[in-house]
Motif scaffolding. Structure first.
Motif, mmCIF file in Angstrom:
data_model
loop_
_atom_site.group_PDB
_atom_site.id
_atom_site.type_symbol
_atom_site.label_atom_id
_atom_site.label_comp_id
_atom_site.label_asym_id
_atom_site.label_seq_id
_atom_site.Cartn_x
_atom_site.Cartn_y
_atom_site.Cartn_z
ATOM 1 N N LEU A 64 0.826 -1.191 0.067
ATOM 2 C CA LEU A 64 0.068 -0.033 -0.034
ATOM 3 C C LEU A 64 0.773 1.338 0.027
ATOM 4 N N ARG A 65 0.309 2.204 -0.894
ATOM 5 C CA ARG A 65 1.146 3.509 -0.775
ATOM 6 C C ARG A 65 0.120 4.587 -0.785
ATOM 7 N N GLN A 66 0.396 5.698 -0.151
ATOM 8 C CA GLN A 66 -0.424 6.634 -0.162
ATOM 9 C C GLN A 66 0.124 8.243 -0.891
ATOM 10 N N TRP A 67 -0.804 8.786 -1.493
ATOM 11 C CA TRP A 67 -0.370 10.201 -2.282
ATOM 12 C C TRP A 67 -1.462 11.000 -1.084
ATOM 13 N N ARG A 68 -0.537 11.748 -0.526
ATOM 14 C CA ARG A 68 -1.189 12.758 0.431
ATOM 15 C C ARG A 68 -1.338 14.309 -0.081
ATOM 16 N N PHE A 69 -2.680 14.859 0.172
ATOM 17 C CA PHE A 69 -2.592 16.229 -0.385
ATOM 18 C C PHE A 69 -3.297 16.890 1.057
#
Length: 186
Positions: A78-83
């Motif tokens: 799992l990988r996140q792209w945070r904003f």
């Protein structure tokens, strides 16, 4: 109570994802997008950020270095792209990442958790019995490693050698009859 802080931003991400072939579902109380019922990407808002998470993000090229492993050492794929702002949203880049994730899913790229295999170490007293009785040995080897370990633990938890020997004698008929130590409780 629902965190409504990022509702507008999350809706923008959902509109972008809607331009793909993914299907929206709800899993674990969150919005998840699937391809052929397989998880590809999720979207949601948290206290300090809103995010896209890619279920098999470890396979993405991530040339723009947007993705993070939110739980280093624990999370494998799992990988996140945070904003943190609506201004962080770049539709073209997001669609590029999602398309790559879809292609990876189509190609079957997944990171399955490794099964930990531990070798069964047979104590000397039991090994001597197995060496002298080939039928008993053959019957013992037919059990799964899990059931073999149950027998071994039963023997090894005895403190005195006499008790260990009597336990071996007690389990011999069970082994020969293909009955696991704890089968009656299952």
């Amino acid at each position: 109570m629902k965190n409504e802080q990022w509702d507008i931003e999350v809706e923008i991400l959902k509109e972008i994802i809607a331009k793909t072939e993914l299907v929206e579902t709800n899993k674990w109380g969150g919005c998840v997008y699937v391809y052929n019922n397989k998880n590809v990407v999720g979207v949601g808002g948290f206290k300090n950020f809103f995010t896209l998470w890619f279920f098999n993000g470890a396979f993405l090229k991530d040339e723009k270095k947007h993705l993070i492993n939110a739980n280093e050492g624990v999370t494998k794929s799992l990988r996140q792209w945070r904003f943190t702002s609506k201004d962080d949203i770049n539709e073209k880049e997001i669609l590029s990442y999602i398309q790559e994730a879809i292609e990876n899913k189509k190609q079957g790229k997944i990171n399955k958790p490794e099964k930990i295999r531990t070798e069964v170490i047979i104590p000397d007293l039991l090994q001597k019995e197995l060496d002298t009785d080939s039928i008993l040995n053959e019957a013992f080897l037919k059990f799964s490693p899990y059931k073999q370990k149950e027998f071994i633990e039963y023997i090894e938890t005895a403190k005195r050698e006499e008790t260990k020997i009597s336990r071996i004698e007690k389990i011999k008929p069970m082994i020969l009859d293909n009955i696991g130590l704890n089968d009656k409780y299952r």
